[in-house]
Every structure is written in structure tokens, then in C-alpha cells.
Design a protein around this motif. Structure first.
Motif, PDB file in Angstrom:
ATOM      1  N   VAL A 104       1.798  -7.506   1.923  1.00 51.08           N
ATOM      2  CA  VAL A 104       1.204  -7.331   3.671  1.00 51.08           C
ATOM      3  C   VAL A 104       2.467  -7.774   4.265  1.00 51.08           C
ATOM      4  O   VAL A 104       3.115  -7.242   5.801  1.00 51.08           O
ATOM      5  N   ALA A 105       3.928  -8.578   3.911  1.00 54.79           N
ATOM      6  CA  ALA A 105       4.963  -8.842   4.919  1.00 54.79           C
ATOM      7  C   ALA A 105       5.434  -7.408   4.755  1.00 54.79           C
ATOM      8  O   ALA A 105       6.282  -7.227   6.076  1.00 54.79           O
ATOM      9  N   VAL A 106       5.287  -6.203   4.168  1.00 51.31           N
ATOM     10  CA  VAL A 106       6.077  -5.262   4.384  1.00 51.31           C
ATOM     11  C   VAL A 106       4.949  -4.626   5.311  1.00 51.31           C
ATOM     12  O   VAL A 106       5.428  -4.069   6.105  1.00 51.31           O
ATOM     13  N   ASP A 107       3.817  -4.580   4.594  1.00 50.84           N
ATOM     14  CA  ASP A 107       2.967  -3.097   5.134  1.00 50.84           C
ATOM     15  C   ASP A 107       2.626  -3.634   6.469  1.00 50.84           C
ATOM     16  O   ASP A 107       2.136  -3.046   7.471  1.00 50.84           O
ATOM     17  N   LYS A 108       2.206  -4.848   6.924  1.00 54.61           N
ATOM     18  CA  LYS A 108       1.972  -5.646   8.266  1.00 54.61           C
ATOM     19  C   LYS A 108       3.492  -5.896   9.580  1.00 54.61           C
ATOM     20  O   LYS A 108       3.406  -6.541  10.913  1.00 54.61           O
ATOM     21  N   GLY A 109       4.490  -5.415   9.488  1.00 60.20           N
ATOM     22  CA  GLY A 109       5.685  -5.745  10.102  1.00 60.20           C
ATOM     23  C   GLY A 109       6.545  -6.812   9.688  1.00 60.20           C
ATOM     24  O   GLY A 109       7.689  -7.222  10.400  1.00 60.20           O
ATOM     25  N   PHE A 110       5.766  -7.861   8.794  1.00 65.63           N
ATOM     26  CA  PHE A 110       6.895  -9.159   9.634  1.00 65.63           C
ATOM     27  C   PHE A 110       8.463  -9.302   8.678  1.00 65.63           C
ATOM     28  O   PHE A 110       9.519 -10.101   9.175  1.00 65.63           O
ATOM     29  N   ARG A 138       4.781 -15.979   7.172  1.00 60.82           N
ATOM     30  CA  ARG A 138       4.056 -15.205   8.330  1.00 60.82           C
ATOM     31  C   ARG A 138       3.011 -14.074   7.358  1.00 60.82           C
ATOM     32  O   ARG A 138       1.843 -14.544   8.016  1.00 60.82           O
ATOM     33  N   ALA A 139       3.468 -13.112   6.254  1.00 59.43           N
ATOM     34  CA  ALA A 139       2.422 -12.848   5.545  1.00 59.43           C
ATOM     35  C   ALA A 139       1.284 -13.843   5.276  1.00 59.43           C
ATOM     36  O   ALA A 139       0.175 -13.451   5.223  1.00 59.43           O
ATOM     37  N   ALA A 140       2.030 -14.812   4.256  1.00 64.17           N
ATOM     38  CA  ALA A 140       0.783 -16.213   3.754  1.00 64.17           C
ATOM     39  C   ALA A 140      -0.229 -16.114   4.780  1.00 64.17           C
ATOM     40  O   ALA A 140      -1.319 -16.088   4.451  1.00 64.17           O
ATOM     41  N   GLU A 141       0.344 -16.516   5.286  1.00 64.83           N
ATOM     42  CA  GLU A 141      -0.720 -17.314   6.620  1.00 64.83           C
ATOM     43  C   GLU A 141      -1.529 -16.254   7.239  1.00 64.83           C
ATOM     44  O   GLU A 141      -2.856 -16.423   7.521  1.00 64.83           O
ATOM     45  N   PHE A 142      -1.331 -14.991   7.491  1.00 66.23           N
ATOM     46  CA  PHE A 142      -2.735 -13.689   8.064  1.00 66.23           C
ATOM     47  C   PHE A 142      -2.681 -13.666   6.884  1.00 66.23           C
ATOM     48  O   PHE A 142      -4.406 -13.667   7.569  1.00 66.23           O
ATOM     49  N   ILE A 143      -2.481 -13.830   5.352  1.00 64.93           N
ATOM     50  CA  ILE A 143      -3.823 -13.591   4.803  1.00 64.93           C
ATOM     51  C   ILE A 143      -4.449 -14.414   4.890  1.00 64.93           C
ATOM     52  O   ILE A 143      -5.742 -14.322   4.236  1.00 64.93           O
ATOM     53  N   GLU A 144      -4.334 -15.764   4.814  1.00 66.04           N
ATOM     54  CA  GLU A 144      -5.056 -16.572   4.523  1.00 66.04           C
ATOM     55  C   GLU A 144      -6.125 -17.005   5.597  1.00 66.04           C
ATOM     56  O   GLU A 144      -7.525 -18.305   6.053  1.00 66.04           O
ATOM     57  N   GLU A 145      -5.457 -16.757   7.203  1.00 71.57           N
ATOM     58  CA  GLU A 145      -7.018 -16.653   7.858  1.00 71.57           C
ATOM     59  C   GLU A 145      -8.130 -15.695   7.539  1.00 71.57           C
ATOM     60  O   GLU A 145      -7.734 -14.504   7.376  1.00 71.57           O
ATOM     61  N   GLU A 170      -8.284  -6.739   7.008  1.00 70.95           N
ATOM     62  CA  GLU A 170      -7.508  -6.009   7.462  1.00 70.95           C
ATOM     63  C   GLU A 170      -6.477  -5.726   5.919  1.00 70.95           C
ATOM     64  O   GLU A 170      -5.544  -5.093   5.469  1.00 70.95           O
ATOM     65  N   VAL A 171      -6.304  -7.157   5.871  1.00 71.57           N
ATOM     66  CA  VAL A 171      -5.642  -6.998   4.641  1.00 71.57           C
ATOM     67  C   VAL A 171      -6.239  -6.583   3.293  1.00 71.57           C
ATOM     68  O   VAL A 171      -5.706  -5.978   2.551  1.00 71.57           O
ATOM     69  N   THR A 172      -7.653  -6.289   3.236  1.00 70.00           N
ATOM     70  CA  THR A 172      -8.024  -5.896   1.900  1.00 70.00           C
ATOM     71  C   THR A 172      -7.637  -4.839   2.308  1.00 70.00           C
ATOM     72  O   THR A 172      -7.397  -3.662   1.288  1.00 70.00           O
ATOM     73  N   ARG A 173      -7.571  -3.359   3.056  1.00 70.36           N
ATOM     74  CA  ARG A 173      -7.310  -2.890   3.238  1.00 70.36           C
ATOM     75  C   ARG A 173      -6.021  -1.616   3.125  1.00 70.36           C
ATOM     76  O   ARG A 173      -6.049  -1.072   2.243  1.00 70.36           O
ATOM     77  N   ILE A 174      -5.665  -2.700   3.306  1.00 67.35           N
ATOM     78  CA  ILE A 174      -3.713  -2.917   2.950  1.00 67.35           C
ATOM     79  C   ILE A 174      -3.140  -2.936   1.597  1.00 67.35           C
ATOM     80  O   ILE A 174      -2.885  -1.792   0.921  1.00 67.35           O
ATOM     81  N   LEU A 175      -3.977  -3.796   0.657  1.00 68.31           N
ATOM     82  CA  LEU A 175      -4.030  -3.968  -0.358  1.00 68.31           C
ATOM     83  C   LEU A 175      -5.184  -3.234  -1.193  1.00 68.31           C
ATOM     84  O   LEU A 175      -4.228  -3.119  -2.437  1.00 68.31           O
ATOM     85  N   ALA A 176      -5.785  -2.723  -0.900  1.00 64.92           N
ATOM     86  CA  ALA A 176      -6.988  -1.872  -1.641  1.00 64.92           C
ATOM     87  C   ALA A 176      -6.138   0.191  -1.815  1.00 64.92           C
ATOM     88  O   ALA A 176      -6.698   0.702  -2.478  1.00 64.92           O
ATOM     89  N   GLU A 177      -5.261  -0.132  -0.344  1.00 65.25           N
ATOM     90  CA  GLU A 177      -4.054   1.714  -0.912  1.00 65.25           C
ATOM     91  C   GLU A 177      -3.721   1.747  -1.968  1.00 65.25           C
ATOM     92  O   GLU A 177      -3.409   0.627  -2.727  1.00 65.25           O
ATOM     93  N   PRO A 178      -3.632   2.896  -2.016  1.00 63.90           N
ATOM     94  CA  PRO A 178      -4.117   3.772  -4.007  1.00 63.90           C
ATOM     95  C   PRO A 178      -2.025   3.357  -4.624  1.00 63.90           C
ATOM     96  O   PRO A 178      -2.077   3.670  -5.524  1.00 63.90           O
ATOM     97  N   GLY A 188      -4.888   0.061  -5.458  1.00 67.22           N
ATOM     98  CA  GLY A 188      -5.494   0.793  -6.146  1.00 67.22           C
ATOM     99  C   GLY A 188      -7.450   0.776  -6.143  1.00 67.22           C
ATOM    100  O   GLY A 188      -7.509   1.250  -7.409  1.00 67.22           O
ATOM    101  N   VAL A 189      -7.642  -0.187  -6.377  1.00 69.26           N
ATOM    102  CA  VAL A 189      -8.881  -0.733  -5.995  1.00 69.26           C
ATOM    103  C   VAL A 189      -9.867  -0.340  -5.474  1.00 69.26           C
ATOM    104  O   VAL A 189      -9.466  -0.897  -4.270  1.00 69.26           O
ATOM    105  N   ASP A 190     -11.102  -0.710  -5.050  1.00 70.61           N
ATOM    106  CA  ASP A 190     -12.225  -1.281  -4.091  1.00 70.61           C
ATOM    107  C   ASP A 190     -11.723  -2.133  -3.390  1.00 70.61           C
ATOM    108  O   ASP A 190     -11.622  -3.286  -3.804  1.00 70.61           O
ATOM    109  N   ALA A 191     -11.691  -1.975  -1.881  1.00 75.77           N
ATOM    110  CA  ALA A 191     -10.809  -3.009  -1.133  1.00 75.77           C
ATOM    111  C   ALA A 191     -12.385  -4.300  -0.994  1.00 75.77           C
ATOM    112  O   ALA A 191     -12.258  -5.685  -1.011  1.00 75.77           O
ATOM    113  N   SER A 192     -13.988  -4.191  -1.642  1.00 76.77           N
ATOM    114  CA  SER A 192     -14.583  -4.973  -1.723  1.00 76.77           C
ATOM    115  C   SER A 192     -14.020  -6.292  -2.773  1.00 76.77           C
ATOM    116  O   SER A 192     -14.372  -7.064  -2.673  1.00 76.77           O
ATOM    117  N   VAL A 193     -13.551  -5.403  -3.618  1.00 75.99           N
ATOM    118  CA  VAL A 193     -13.404  -6.338  -5.090  1.00 75.99           C
ATOM    119  C   VAL A 193     -11.846  -7.429  -4.328  1.00 75.99           C
ATOM    120  O   VAL A 193     -12.005  -8.507  -4.853  1.00 75.99           O
TER     121      VAL A 193
END
Length: 385
Positions: free
Chosen positions: A20-26, A243-250, A256-264, A268-273
Motif C-alpha cells: 500500500v505504501a507503494v501503490d497508494k503513492g505514500f 501512513r500505509a498502516a494507518e490507511f489499512i487500519e481504517e 480499496e486496500v483489498t483490491r490493491i492487494l488482490a492484484e495478480p 493474487g487471490v480473491d479480494a474477499s479472502v
């Protein structure tokens, strides 16, 4: 002017702050141009960090200590200025082993002492019948997974070196190994426990928070000499990850976080997991049974991101207990020095919030000033007084 960095990671949810620190631009806001490199095994991550192919890494906390002490590989001192996660592991067993444990259990199935004693009875029954030993997968010899499995088993009277087999498997390979019958159980980080449950081939027996109240899992690791040459970059990295950790914990940011992490190219797994993992609400059985734990994985809340040398001391004590190294006071001091709250505080400022103590379910409270006393409290182990 930006600083280019290459950072290695394994596809696990506790890499969330890094991703998230990278993909959200932090990271970019801090002047860092980070390329994330997805790896399969911890040995790859360690080796590429040690020789300088990576500037930093998502790393198992015990590997950072082992590298600094020269255990199992060349000695390369590591500095860990940021915890990427506390807890987050789970022990998952095959349906057959779960049924065997439930036949033998005397007590609450969520209590680790009750399941460990049930495991001892299953092991004894298998020995009497001439069956092969149970095989448990873990991710690395110097890993929290190894020590957590051993701590749990030994509390129930199971000798992890004599009564069962422990084998090393990269996290993404755990599920296939369980499905193929190569192993009977594993301890791994999210999302792989949930993947096994969703496929109907596994049952989550314990969250690591059942075994240890607060267990450092992964750290953001850099070489010590690199950190000394680039203190401003280390500070920038810590700020970006905060900043990323604070963003994730909100909670409002979780979709949005799960969509970022689910990217292949990330996990690379289903966002719901991933969502279930971050929310601490996991399906533990293929019949749909759910279990909630606010302590399943802590990314930034409750002081989780601040490195604690006491956690490093506990990990060093496990290395001694299981015969990976003899006890030496200077080595204990060096192990504790790997975790760098001073570097964290330089970036974040003093914090009044401190993560909970280790809080193991068995044995006396851990005292880093009395590691030998800690070891003496346990009957099963490989250390020599």
C-alpha cells in the motif's frame, strides 16, 4: 530528486503496508521510487537482501536475527526499523487430522493446551498402530511458524523432533501440499489458511493469537551498514509505511486496500479472502463456521508497527531452545539490537502506545533478562544448560 529502491516481498497479507505504501503513492510522496519484486521463498528474499540486489525486504523476523548472528548462512547484520505485522499466522489441519483431534480432545477445541494434548494422544495412537508420523509444513527453519508449531506441540507433550515431521515449504505451496496429502497440517500466514478452508481441504485449528498474544511476524528489513549510509531514506521508508498502516487500519479503506492487494502481481487471490483477514473474521471450516478475532493480524494499531527488542529476545530464546544455537549473552544482546525502535521513533516521534507483551499460553511470563530461566521452565527442547 527521487531515490530508486528495490524491495522484495512474499505474497502474504502482512506485506500489506509495504504494498500500500507503494501503490497508494505514500512512498513517492517521501521521494522514494520503489520497485516491488514478488518472490516465492524466504531464502530468495534473504539472499537478495544480503548481497544488495534488494535495498529492503519484507522479511521473517527470525530471519533478520539469524542473518545478523550468522546462523544457517553467512553473517549479514540486519536492521529492522518497522514491524509489518503482529500475529497473522494460523495452524491449519486436514479434515482427517481435525476429526482425529476432536475424537481425542478433552476440553475446549479453541484452547491450544487442549488441542496439543489431543495431538499427543493422536501421535501415541499412530505409533501403536505403526502409522507414519504426522507431517507439518512450516515456511523456514528460522521462522515464527516453526517456533509457534513447536511451542504449541511441546506444551502438550509432543516432541516436534521425535514424534512428528516438520518440513519446509514456501507459503504459496502449502495448500497444494495439503491437497496432495504430502502434509497433514501447516502453519502459515494469510491468505493461505483461508484458501485451504475455501477449497474444502483444511480446517483452521488455531490463530497464532491463541498461542501468543502478541507475536512479531514480518519486519521491514534493511542491511545495517546500508541503514547507516542512508539514514534519511530509512526515515522516509518508515514514514511511508506508517501512513500505509494507518490507511489499512481504517475500516472505510478496506475495500480499496483489498483490491490493491488482490492484484495478480501483488498477492493474487480473491479480494474477499484478504478482506476477511484484515477484518479478523475468518471462515475456519468448510461448513461455513466463522470465527472473529480482533488480534488475528495487527498492521498498525495498538503500537504494532514499533519494533520491540523483547520480541527479538523471545525469538532468540526459541532458537536456543530448539538447538539452532547455543545460548550466549552477547548473542542475545545482538539479537535484540536488530529491532530498532530508535529508528522508528526518529520517523514517527515518541509513542505512548506500546504493543502487548508476548503472552504465551504456556510457561511463565517471558523475561528477556532471564532467558535461561525461561528455557528451564520447559521439559521438551534441545538446548544444553
Amino acid at each position: 530528486m527521487t531515490t530508486p529502491l528495490r524491495i522484495g516481498f512474499i505474497p502474504l497479507v502482512d506485506a500489506a503496508a509495504l504494498i500500500v505504501a507503494v501503490d497508494k503513492g505514500f512512498a513517492a510522496t517521501e521521494g522514494l521510487d520503489v520497485t516491488l519484486v514478488r518472490e516465492v521463498s524466504w531464502s530468495n528474499v534473504r539472499d537478495k537482501l544480503n548481497i544488495g540486489l534488494f535495498d529492503a525486504a519484507h522479511l521473517l523476523a527470525p530471519v533478520a536475527i539469524a542473518s545478523s548472528l550468522g546462523l544457517g548462512h553467512v553473517r549479514v547484520p540486519i536492521a529492522a526499523p518497522f514491524n509489518l505485522g503482529l500475529n497473522g499466522n494460523a495452524i491449519t489441519v486436514s479434515p482427517a487430522l481435525y476429526a482425529a483431534l476432536m475424537e481425542e480432545i478433552d476440553g475446549d477445541r479453541f484452547e491450544p493446551l487442549a488441542t496439543a494434548r489431543a495431538l499427543a494422544r493422536v501421535v501415541a495412537k499412530r505409533k501403536r498402530s505403526g502409522a507414519d508420523p504426522l507431517t507439518f509444513g512450516m515456511t523456514f527453519p528460522f521462522s515464527t511458524h516453526n517456533y509457534q508449531l513447536r511451542f504449541w506441540m511441546a506444551a502438550g507433550g509432543v516432541d516436534p523432533d521425535e514424534d512428528v515431521q516438520l518440513v519446509v515449504l514456501p507459503p504459496p505451496y502449502m495448500v497444494d501440499s495439503l491437497a496432495n496429502g504430502h502434509i497433514d497440517a501447516f502453519c502459515v500466514g494469510a491468505p493461505w489458511n483461508s484458501i485451504a478452508v475455501d477449497l474444502g481441504i483444511g480446517h483452521i485449528l488455531h490463530f497464532v493469537a491463541d498461542i501468543l498474544l502478541s507475536a512479531v511476524e514480518k519486519v521491514l528489513a534493511v542491511r545495517q551498514n546500508w541503514s547507516e549510509k542512508h539514514p534519511d531514506v530509512v526515515t522516509a521508508l518508515v514514514r511511508a509505511h506508517l501512513r500505509a498502516a494507518e490507511f489499512i487500519e481504517e475500516p472505510a479503506n478496506r475495500p480499496e486496500v483489498t483490491r490493491i492487494l488482490a492484484e495478480p502481481e501483488r498477492i493474487g487471490v480473491d479480494a474477499s479472502v484478504i478482506q476477511r483477514t484484515l477484518d479478523g473474521r475468518l471462515k475456519i471450516s468448510s461448513d461455513g463456521t466463522m470465527r472473529d478475532s480482533r488480534r488475528y493480524l495487527l498492521v498498525g494499531r495498538e503500537g504494532a508497527a514499533r519494533p520491540d527488542p523483547v520480541q527479538a529476545a523471545w525469538l532468540y530464546a526459541q532458537m536456543v531452545r530448539w538447538g539452532q544455537t547455543p545460548y550466549r549473552p552477547d548473542a542475545l544482546k545482538a539479537a535484540m539490537a536488530v529491532f530498532r525502535p530508535d529508528l522508528y521513533d526518529a520517523a514517527a516521534g515518541p509513542s505512548a502506545t506500546v504493543a502487548s507483551a508476548v503472552g504465551a499460553f504456556a510457561g511463565p511470563p517471558f523475561d528477556p533478562n532471564d532467558v535461561l530461566g525461561h528455557l528451564a521452565a520447559f521439559r521438551i527442547g534441545r538446548w544444553q544448560p
